[in-house]
Motif scaffolding. Structure first.
Motif, short mmCIF file in Angstrom:
data_model
loop_
_atom_site.label_atom_id
_atom_site.label_comp_id
_atom_site.label_asym_id
_atom_site.label_seq_id
_atom_site.Cartn_x
_atom_site.Cartn_y
_atom_site.Cartn_z
N ASN A 34 -12.56 17.44 -17.20
CA ASN A 34 -11.19 17.93 -17.87
C ASN A 34 -12.16 18.09 -19.53
O ASN A 34 -11.58 17.79 -20.27
N GLY A 35 -13.28 17.40 -19.73
CA GLY A 35 -13.33 17.16 -20.63
C GLY A 35 -13.95 18.39 -21.59
O GLY A 35 -14.82 19.34 -20.99
N SER A 36 -13.39 18.06 -22.55
CA SER A 36 -13.64 19.83 -23.67
C SER A 36 -12.62 19.14 -25.29
O SER A 36 -12.55 18.00 -24.88
N SER A 37 -12.34 20.53 -25.60
CA SER A 37 -11.22 20.08 -26.93
C SER A 37 -10.47 20.03 -26.59
O SER A 37 -9.33 20.16 -25.72
N GLN A 38 -9.18 19.26 -27.59
CA GLN A 38 -7.97 18.89 -27.67
C GLN A 38 -7.14 19.94 -27.19
O GLN A 38 -6.25 20.16 -26.91
N GLU A 39 -7.67 20.88 -27.88
CA GLU A 39 -6.53 22.57 -27.76
C GLU A 39 -6.98 23.27 -26.52
O GLU A 39 -6.01 23.65 -25.20
N LEU A 40 -7.92 22.63 -25.99
CA LEU A 40 -7.90 23.01 -24.11
C LEU A 40 -7.26 22.24 -23.48
O LEU A 40 -6.65 22.90 -22.61
N VAL A 41 -7.69 20.80 -23.63
CA VAL A 41 -6.53 20.61 -22.59
C VAL A 41 -5.40 20.58 -22.55
O VAL A 41 -4.72 20.71 -21.85
N LEU A 42 -4.72 20.56 -23.80
CA LEU A 42 -2.91 20.82 -24.46
C LEU A 42 -2.45 21.84 -23.48
O LEU A 42 -1.10 22.27 -23.24
N SER A 43 -3.05 22.70 -23.92
CA SER A 43 -3.54 24.22 -23.34
C SER A 43 -3.36 24.60 -22.07
O SER A 43 -2.30 25.37 -21.33
N MET A 44 -3.65 23.50 -20.98
CA MET A 44 -2.74 23.54 -19.64
C MET A 44 -2.30 22.65 -19.74
O MET A 44 -1.74 22.17 -18.20
N MET A 45 -1.11 21.96 -19.68
CA MET A 45 -0.23 21.51 -20.29
C MET A 45 1.12 22.38 -19.93
O MET A 45 1.38 23.14 -21.07
N THR A 46 2.60 21.55 -19.31
CA THR A 46 3.41 22.38 -19.28
C THR A 46 4.20 22.22 -21.63
O THR A 46 3.16 20.59 -21.82
N ASP A 47 5.31 22.30 -22.01
CA ASP A 47 5.24 21.39 -22.81
C ASP A 47 5.61 20.27 -23.26
O ASP A 47 5.21 20.02 -23.89
N GLU A 48 6.08 20.16 -22.05
CA GLU A 48 7.14 18.58 -22.38
C GLU A 48 5.27 17.45 -22.01
O GLU A 48 5.33 16.97 -23.56
N ILE A 49 4.96 17.94 -21.57
CA ILE A 49 3.79 17.21 -21.54
C ILE A 49 3.29 16.72 -22.83
O ILE A 49 2.05 16.10 -22.50
N ALA A 50 2.55 18.27 -23.36
CA ALA A 50 1.39 18.23 -24.23
C ALA A 50 2.10 17.76 -25.52
O ALA A 50 1.85 17.22 -26.43
N GLU A 51 3.78 17.77 -25.52
CA GLU A 51 4.45 16.74 -26.41
C GLU A 51 3.53 15.19 -25.87
O GLU A 51 4.16 14.65 -26.89
N TRP A 52 3.77 15.39 -25.23
CA TRP A 52 4.24 13.52 -24.97
C TRP A 52 2.55 13.22 -25.57
O TRP A 52 2.72 12.40 -25.66
N THR A 53 1.90 13.81 -24.67
CA THR A 53 0.28 13.46 -25.00
C THR A 53 0.25 13.24 -26.47
O THR A 53 -0.58 12.82 -26.90
N ALA A 54 0.25 14.72 -27.17
CA ALA A 54 0.16 14.75 -29.04
C ALA A 54 0.98 13.08 -29.26
O ALA A 54 -0.13 12.71 -30.33
N GLU A 55 2.07 13.24 -28.79
CA GLU A 55 3.01 11.49 -29.39
C GLU A 55 1.80 9.93 -29.13
O GLU A 55 2.04 9.21 -30.45
N GLN A 56 1.71 10.73 -28.45
CA GLN A 56 0.47 9.46 -27.86
C GLN A 56 -0.99 9.06 -28.63
O GLN A 56 -1.17 8.53 -29.63
#
Length: 555
Positions: free
Chosen positions: A451-473
């Motif tokens: 899954n090596g790629s852009s931040q946008e692409l990585v977050l795009s394959m996540m649920t809202d909950e997981i994307a928010e957690w990842t962005a927070e970290q």
């Protein structure tokens, strides 16, 4: 297991960075000017595009077929009729002659094929360092000689500030042989998964800011929920003691531990390497993990199987367990299957430590190798263009991850991608009849490098909950700096390889003993350090620092 072969139908600033990238490579055999950039002639340019550049869709000018060493994953066994392969053939004029190798046998069979001179053009799913053993034999392409033919790769390296990481991929001859997956931002997936209802019963409303506070919270949870055997009983422990937990704790001490353990740690202040397992940072992280067991909140069974740990979590014997952005859905489903309904499970925000809020250095992932024999093939230039497009262009990365718009996903007015309702991926559309990887071939580790790629692409394959957690970290944490890499020569590599395994085994064994209280950190640490010296830790570090000084002087 048998290796099967079969063919199937299968696609402003750069000049400056090209100089930087080429400078790390010595002259190639077809580089009479000696400027580090090899030239590909017409005889090896069949199917290549004349106007290929960053952002341009690759489509071979005539059909080309590349040989591929394919790692066949048991969760999504390869299928000849995958949409991925069909679109490569129809849209990009590319097909593969595949050598399919089961995942369990892949590393062994890969080495045998490369060593015997039977390597395919593209060797998939490789990790940095695995190429070193083949460099002297000439089986692997020094791909840094050809970076000028990979404009998307060069652009990502420059735009994502990965030049230092790239230089660490050099071998002793100054060349780079491993093409890594690239990440725009650090990889953040792992933390501790908790039963939020049991945390609330203990009156805890905020995540712990530090690992010391995590210990305090576990004590409160255990006191408020006396039915628990332990507040935490961990998984991912049978191969490496507390492999996941120690790996996420370690950067905040700062050191490397658990899954991320390596015998050599670069001390930024001292400007030299130290032996990780004997360092002050390692002692602190082991001490803090041992404190969890001593306090009675962490299950001392730190070599149990995943199934045992998960069962304790689901049956209510523990309230916390290591997890990642994928296992949250797994845990919730297991609770539902056990008849407990919708039990609230979530990932803790990663706690900090004595060194602050840190993430490990490095934004490279597993990658590929190209065999040296590919340079003699008529389609060599086209192969480089294809690899550059698929693994490093925005278009290629989206294709490898999401598939084809209108077939596997739709795009909303704001650009947001949405999987078709009958296709599932991880927690997205869970329960849908088809899987994006198993039924279509996309989101496949062979073609999307971890899954090596852009931040946008990585977050795009996540649920809202997981994307928010990842962005927070990512927002709250700082990545540790990349350490300079010593270029060990062949003799040094041979000497250190004999030491690495025995030292790593000794560190892991002692770590388990210290954490479970079988050995006292206060009383036995000095004796443990002496044991490491007896196994060659000093010799290992001396070799690394000598090579580092030589490397820096050469630079």
């Amino acid at each position: 297991m048998r290796i099967t072969r079969h063919t199937l139908a299968g696609a402003a600033g750069l000049a400056a960075v090209a100089v930087v990238l080429s400078a790390c490579s010595g002259p190639a055999t077809d580089d009479p000017a000696g400027d580090g950039a090899a030239t590909i002639g017409e005889a090896q340019s069949v199917g290549a595009m004349e106007d290929f550049e960053a952002g341009v869709t690759f489509a071979a000018t005539e059909p080309v077929q590349f040989s591929l060493m394919y790692r066949d994953h048991p969760n999504y066994p390869v299928k000849d009729d995958w949409s991925f392969f069909q679109h490569l053939e129809n849209d990009h004029n590319v097909t593969f002659s595949r050598t399919d190798i089961p995942m369990a046998d892949f590393d062994q069979k890969k080495s045998l094929l490369i060593g015997s001179g039977e390597a395919t053009d593209i060797i998939s799913s490789t990790y940095a360092g695995s190429e070193t053993q083949f460099v002297s034999g000439g089986a692997i392409l020094p791909v840094s000689d050809y970076f000028d033919y990979m404009p998307n790769f060069q652009q990502k390296i420059a735009d994502w500030d990965l030049e230092d990481d790239l230089q660490n991929r050099r071998q002793e001859d100054g060349k780079i042989y491993h093409l890594p997956g690239l990440r725009e931002v650090p990889d953040v997936q792992y933390s501790v998964a908790i039963r939020e209802d049991l945390w609330q019963k203990a009156g805890i409303a905020e995540d712990p800011a530090t690992w010391d506070e995590y210990l305090e919270q576990l004590q409160k949870v255990k006191q408020a929920n006396p039915e628990l055997d332990y507040a935490m009983s961990d998984r991912w422990t049978d191969a490496t003691p507390l492999g996941s937990l120690l790996s996420i704790m370690a950067p905040n001490y700062p050191t490397a531990a658990g899954w991320g353990y390596a015998n050599t740690w670069y001390d930024q202040d001292a400007g030299e390497y130290v032996f990780t397992g004997a360092s002050d940072g390692y002692k602190r992280v082991v001490s803090d993990a041992a404190a969890l067991v001593e306090a009675g909140v962490l299950d001392p069974e730190i070599t149990q199987s995943d199934d045992q740990a998960v069962q304790k979590f689901i049956s209510g014997k523990s309230a916390a367990i290591s997890g990642n952005t994928q296992t949250i859905a797994e845990y919730r489903q297991k609770f539902a299957d056990s008849g407990q309904g919708d039990v609230p499970i979530r990932l803790l925000s990663l706690p900090g430590g004595p060194a602050g809020d840190k993430l490990p250095s490095g934004r490279f992932t597993s990658g590929i190798l190209i065999s040296s024999g590919a340079a003699e093939k008529p389609y060599f230039k086209a192969l480089l263009q294809f690899v550059d497009w698929l693994y490093y262009s925005d278009e290629g990365l989206e294709f490898a991850q999401w598939g084809v718009e209108g077939e596997t996903f739709t795009r909303e007015a704001d650009g947001t991608r949405k999987l078709m309702d009958d296709i599932a991926w991880s927690s997205i559309n869970a329960g849908a009849p088809q899987l994006l990887n198993a039924d279509y071939g996309y989101s496949n580790g062979v073609f999307l490098l971890a899954n090596g790629s852009s931040q946008e692409l990585v977050l795009s394959m996540m649920t809202d909950e997981i994307a928010e957690w990842t962005a927070e970290q990512l927002e709250k944490k700082e990545q540790l700096p990349t350490a300079p890499a010593p270029l060990l020569n062949e003799i040094e590599l041979e000497q250190t390889s004999l030491l690495q395994t025995q030292l790593t085994d000794a560190v892991h064994a002692a770590t388990a003993s210290f954490i479970t209280g079988q050995r006292s950190i206060e009383d036995d640490w000095d004796a443990y350090v002496a044991e490491l010296e007896g196994l060659g830790s000093g010799q290992l570090i001396e070799t690394f620092n000598t090579a580092l000084e030589r490397t820096q002087n050469q630079g």
